[in-house]
Design an enzyme around this catalytic site. Sequence first.
Site, PDB file in Angstrom:
ATOM      1  N   ASP A 148       0.343 -61.805 -65.513  1.00 15.27           N
ATOM      2  CA  ASP A 148       1.698 -62.094 -65.015  1.00 15.27           C
ATOM      3  C   ASP A 148       1.610 -62.258 -63.507  1.00 15.27           C
ATOM      4  OD1 ASP A 148       4.355 -62.444 -64.539  1.00 15.27           O
ATOM      5  OD2 ASP A 148       4.916 -60.363 -64.856  1.00 15.27           O
ATOM      6  N   ILE A 149       1.016 -63.364 -63.085  1.00 14.65           N
ATOM      7  CA  ILE A 149       0.689 -63.558 -61.664  1.00 14.65           C
ATOM      8  C   ILE A 149       1.827 -64.296 -60.962  1.00 14.65           C
ATOM      9  CG2 ILE A 149      -1.035 -64.487 -60.064  1.00 14.65           C
ATOM     10  CD1 ILE A 149      -1.950 -62.162 -62.027  1.00 14.65           C
ATOM     11  N   GLU A 150       2.405 -63.638 -59.968  1.00 13.42           N
ATOM     12  CA  GLU A 150       3.571 -64.209 -59.289  1.00 13.42           C
ATOM     13  C   GLU A 150       3.426 -64.197 -57.764  1.00 13.42           C
ATOM     14  OE1 GLU A 150       7.260 -62.816 -60.896  1.00 13.42           O
ATOM     15  OE2 GLU A 150       6.464 -62.631 -62.921  1.00 13.42           O
ATOM     16  N   GLN A 151       2.289 -63.754 -57.257  1.00 10.81           N
ATOM     17  CA  GLN A 151       2.090 -63.714 -55.796  1.00 10.81           C
ATOM     18  C   GLN A 151       0.597 -63.688 -55.491  1.00 10.81           C
ATOM     19  OE1 GLN A 151       4.023 -59.686 -55.434  1.00 10.81           O
ATOM     20  NE2 GLN A 151       2.097 -59.186 -54.459  1.00 10.81           N
TER      21      GLN A 151
END
Length: 297
Positions: A148-151
């Site tokens: 869940d990569i968001e940054q």
Amino acid sequence: MVKTKISLLLPLLFFTLVGTSHAGGIAIYWGQNGNEGTLSEACDTGRYTHVNIAFLNKFGNGQTPEMNLAGHCNPATNSCTKFSAQIKYCQSKNIKVLLSIGGGIGTYTLASVEDARNVSTFLWNTFLGGHSSTRPLGDAVLDGIDFDIEQGSTQNYDHLARFLKAYSKKGKKRVYLGAAPQCPIPDRFLGTALDTGLFDFVWVQFYNNPPCQYADGNVTNLLNSWKRWTSTVPAGKIFLGLPAAPAAAGSGFVPADVLTSKILPVIKKSRKYGGVMLWSRFFDVQNGYSASIIGSV
Ligand SMILES: *[C@@H]1O[C@H](CO)[C@@H](O)[C@H](O)[C@H]1NC(C)=O
Ligand SMILES: *[C@@H]1O[C@H](CO)[C@@H](O)[C@H](O)[C@H]1NC(C)=O
């Protein structure tokens, strides 16, 4: 004789032409609110087929990785090992339990291919089939890793996926890969990783993204986006990711009756349909969303 055969074949032909409806499951994120109940309680509902434990929110760039499970336990004092037995319990009910890495809050990045390799080794030894003296979730062997990569960096997640999937051959147990991209294609952080085709479950976030989500009774943007995901992105199964309550996201909540009457009947025709992903267990407990939709998923 011949007549009987034809009458049996006609409905089959009909279904092949019109499109079969596929059964799916519900994936849930657990771990980011101490008031959402235990992992065992979540699995005891009988409504979830996949649980993503959220999150390992510090890793990469040579950092010592850290898990954060909000009020559930404190990895620093080793109190999260109590979930080891609960993970095994969920798995005994045929529920896949993955560790989710990333999330909205944290310090993570992959600085290089070597960094990705080191993170994969850490994940294997600490949460999967490897061995380590420090296993924050005890000796339970998780079913896989969810991205869940968001940054942070957009780079090297394809390498992390390859390194992790390679362990599938070494261990007896398969290593499943999940991913939670945003609905615009390609996802900025996960697009390249998804292109590897190595992901078993892709739970697309159809929320906080107006161009590809439900709004005000209109399902067009969401269904168009679903078609693009299922026709262009290589993945085992694709899940419709939704907020479990209006408060669970900035926008994109779909009332249960709209989901069951206007969306599920359409998306279930896709061969890649895997079910519905919900953010999160806490909001599902509050709103009873999975209970309202389970009969139609
Ligand atoms: C990867 O791990 C090796 C062995 O522990 C270490 O020497 C190296 O510095 C690590 N590389 C990175 C980028 O953290
Ligand atoms: C629904 O949204 C689509 C895409 O924005 C738009 O073209 C269409 O007119 C809308 N339908 C209704 C009934 O408002």
